[in-house]
Design an enzyme around this catalytic site. Structure first.
Site, PDB file in Angstrom:
ATOM      1  N   ARG A 237       0.835  -1.199   0.000  1.00 24.55           N
ATOM      2  CA  ARG A 237       0.000   0.000   0.000  1.00 24.55           C
ATOM      3  C   ARG A 237       0.872   1.251   0.000  1.00 24.55           C
ATOM      4  O   ARG A 237       0.541   2.265  -0.623  1.00 24.55           O
ATOM      5  CB  ARG A 237      -0.941  -0.020   1.201  1.00 24.55           C
TER       6      ARG A 237
ATOM      7  N   CYS B 162      -0.261   7.028   8.373  1.00 24.26           N
ATOM      8  CA  CYS B 162      -0.762   5.749   7.847  1.00 24.26           C
ATOM      9  C   CYS B 162      -1.870   6.096   6.855  1.00 24.26           C
ATOM     10  O   CYS B 162      -1.701   6.993   6.042  1.00 24.26           O
ATOM     11  CB  CYS B 162      -1.236   4.835   8.966  1.00 24.26           C
ATOM     12  N   ARG B 163      -2.992   5.430   6.928  1.00 25.80           N
ATOM     13  CA  ARG B 163      -4.118   5.797   6.061  1.00 25.80           C
ATOM     14  C   ARG B 163      -5.050   6.779   6.755  1.00 25.80           C
ATOM     15  O   ARG B 163      -5.498   7.758   6.160  1.00 25.80           O
ATOM     16  CB  ARG B 163      -4.905   4.560   5.645  1.00 25.80           C
ATOM     17  N   LYS B 164      -5.369   6.534   8.030  1.00 28.67           N
ATOM     18  CA  LYS B 164      -6.335   7.384   8.721  1.00 28.67           C
ATOM     19  C   LYS B 164      -5.947   7.687  10.168  1.00 28.67           C
ATOM     20  O   LYS B 164      -6.803   7.965  10.994  1.00 28.67           O
ATOM     21  CB  LYS B 164      -7.726   6.756   8.672  1.00 28.67           C
ATOM     22  N   GLY B 165      -4.658   7.614  10.473  1.00 26.35           N
ATOM     23  CA  GLY B 165      -4.194   7.989  11.804  1.00 26.35           C
ATOM     24  C   GLY B 165      -4.375   6.925  12.858  1.00 26.35           C
ATOM     25  O   GLY B 165      -4.307   7.227  14.047  1.00 26.35           O
ATOM     26  N   VAL B 166      -4.592   5.682  12.462  1.00 25.80           N
ATOM     27  CA  VAL B 166      -4.803   4.601  13.434  1.00 25.80           C
ATOM     28  C   VAL B 166      -3.522   3.811  13.656  1.00 25.80           C
ATOM     29  O   VAL B 166      -2.942   3.831  14.745  1.00 25.80           O
ATOM     30  CB  VAL B 166      -5.954   3.671  12.995  1.00 25.80           C
ATOM     31  N   THR B 167      -3.040   3.098  12.634  1.00 21.50           N
ATOM     32  CA  THR B 167      -1.845   2.276  12.846  1.00 21.50           C
ATOM     33  C   THR B 167      -0.591   3.129  13.006  1.00 21.50           C
ATOM     34  O   THR B 167       0.437   2.637  13.485  1.00 21.50           O
ATOM     35  CB  THR B 167      -1.653   1.260  11.709  1.00 21.50           C
TER      36      THR B 167
ATOM     37  N   SER C  37      -3.603  11.787   7.794  1.00 17.65           N
ATOM     38  CA  SER C  37      -2.791  10.778   7.130  1.00 17.65           C
ATOM     39  C   SER C  37      -3.040  10.698   5.609  1.00 17.65           C
ATOM     40  O   SER C  37      -3.411  11.686   4.981  1.00 17.65           O
ATOM     41  CB  SER C  37      -2.976   9.429   7.819  1.00 17.65           C
TER      42      SER C  37
END
Length: 365
Positions: free
Chosen positions: A255, A316-321, A343
């Site tokens: 990704r 990351c993609r949305k601030g989670v991982t 992100s």
């Protein structure tokens, strides 16, 4: 947090500082107090978290003292399943210790709330990621306001003196729990920990579960946003030129490179922010779903040439991982990693095309 609660909490720390209350050094005989130093002309204190130290001790002395101070103020980021099981068995859950199930799964896969209602750690409350976010934002999982966060966690019985333990039920061992850990920290709450190994290992080790929902008495929580732990689109865009911060992306390599699609995303190509490095968050976990040792984590940062002595932004993609990177660095004594909340999702929709990098076949990100 009362003295007994704090003492019990610090005893649960695997990285307890030699200078922390509850250790042997606290009971050492008093030392002779040296004569006071000669008066020195007053100096202006350094301003800001990254201000230059005023002239004084040798830089190596300053570094050692600063490191000791950090170890004293850092709360334990991980607690073991055994520690939590003992706390549950001893009846310690209450205003001083709250447990949160922060599970979240993509639509059409698993139902996190239903699974919570079927079984969870005794005394745990369900932390709904969909409810505790900025619902007015066009971007994914953006932070709620200070008032919104304070009201939500207050209804879960959490006050400013509560030690919060967060877990989730992901098969990896931990997925969303570090995000909630970071949310508490970014809103000024330091006594928060992630359950190492998550609900997966809680079940594996045979610890008790219940289907009875918890009904904690509401508490008053005052949230104060710590902007040093949060980065915005504008700040990351400016950083492309200034390069004041290192930027690390926690998504899977495909990704990040743009060779694999973003899952469950319509109108969102994969790729990464120009100049960012890649450290997939799964690599911080063992096959058993536990956090890797500090030595292994440090080697991972070194292999990617990430300098933990310098400022760092996680994305990351949305601030989670991305919060897994913040957690991993925290375990090494670096508590100041900031997370780009919007992100890749926000970056893809707002940033100039030349700042988006992809190896996809069509060459677009």
């Amino acid at each position: 947090m009362g003295p007994r609660t704090e003492e019990a909490f610090l005893r649960g720390s695997a990285h307890l500082s030699p200078c922390t209350p509850g250790c042997g050094a606290a009971n050492a005989p008093p030392r002779r107090v040296p004569a006071p130093p000669r008066p020195q002309p007053p100096r202006c204190p350094p301003q800001g978290p990254h201000a230059r130290l005023s002239p004084g001790p040798h830089p190596r002395q300053v570094t050692r003292r600063a490191g000791a101070m950090v170890r004293q103020v850092l709360y334990r980021a991980l607690v073991s399943t055994r520690w939590l099981a003992e706390s549950v068995r001893a009846g310690k859950l209450g205003p001083g210790l709250r447990v949160l199930d922060a599970s979240w799964y993509p639509p059409g896969t698993r139902d996190a709330r239903r699974e919570y209602l079927e079984r969870h750690v005794p005394g745990a409350s369900f932390f709904d990621m969909e409810e505790c976010r900025d619902r007015a934002s066009p971007y994914e999982m953006m932070l709620p306001s200070e008032a919104g966060f304070a009201d939500y966690v207050g209804r879960l019985g959490i006050g400013n003196d509560t030690h919060v333990v967060v877990y989730d039920g992901d098969d990896l061992g931990s997925f969303y729990a570090p995000r909630v850990w970071w949310m508490f920290r970014v809103f000024g709450h330091r006594t928060v920990s992630v359950l190492n190994g998550g609900f997966r290992n809680w079940l594996k080790e045979g610890h008790p579960v219940t289907s009875e929902p918890s009904r904690p008495e509401p508490a008053v929580f005052k949230a104060t946003l710590d902007r040093s732990l949060l980065k915005t689109y504008e700040q990351v865009l400016e950083n492309l030129e200034s390069k004041r911060f290192q930027l690390v992306d926690s998504r899977a390599q495909g990704r990040y490179l743009g060779t694999e699609p973003e899952p469950d995303a319509v109108g969102l190509d994969s790729g990464h922010i120009r100049g960012s490095l890649n450290m997939p968050f799964m690599d911080f976990l063992t096959e058993d779903g536990l956090e890797k040792s500090p030595e292994m984590i440090r080697a991972m940062f070194e292999a990617k040439k990430v300098d933990l002595a310098k400022p760092l932004i996680a994305t990351c993609r949305k601030g989670v991982t991305a919060c897994h990177i913040a957690l991993a660095a925290y375990l090494l004594g670096k508590p100041d990693v900031a997370v780009y909340d919007g992100s890749w999702f926000e970056w893809f929709h707002r940033a100039p095309p030349e700042t988006r990098v992809s190896q996809s076949k069509d060459g677009k990100a």
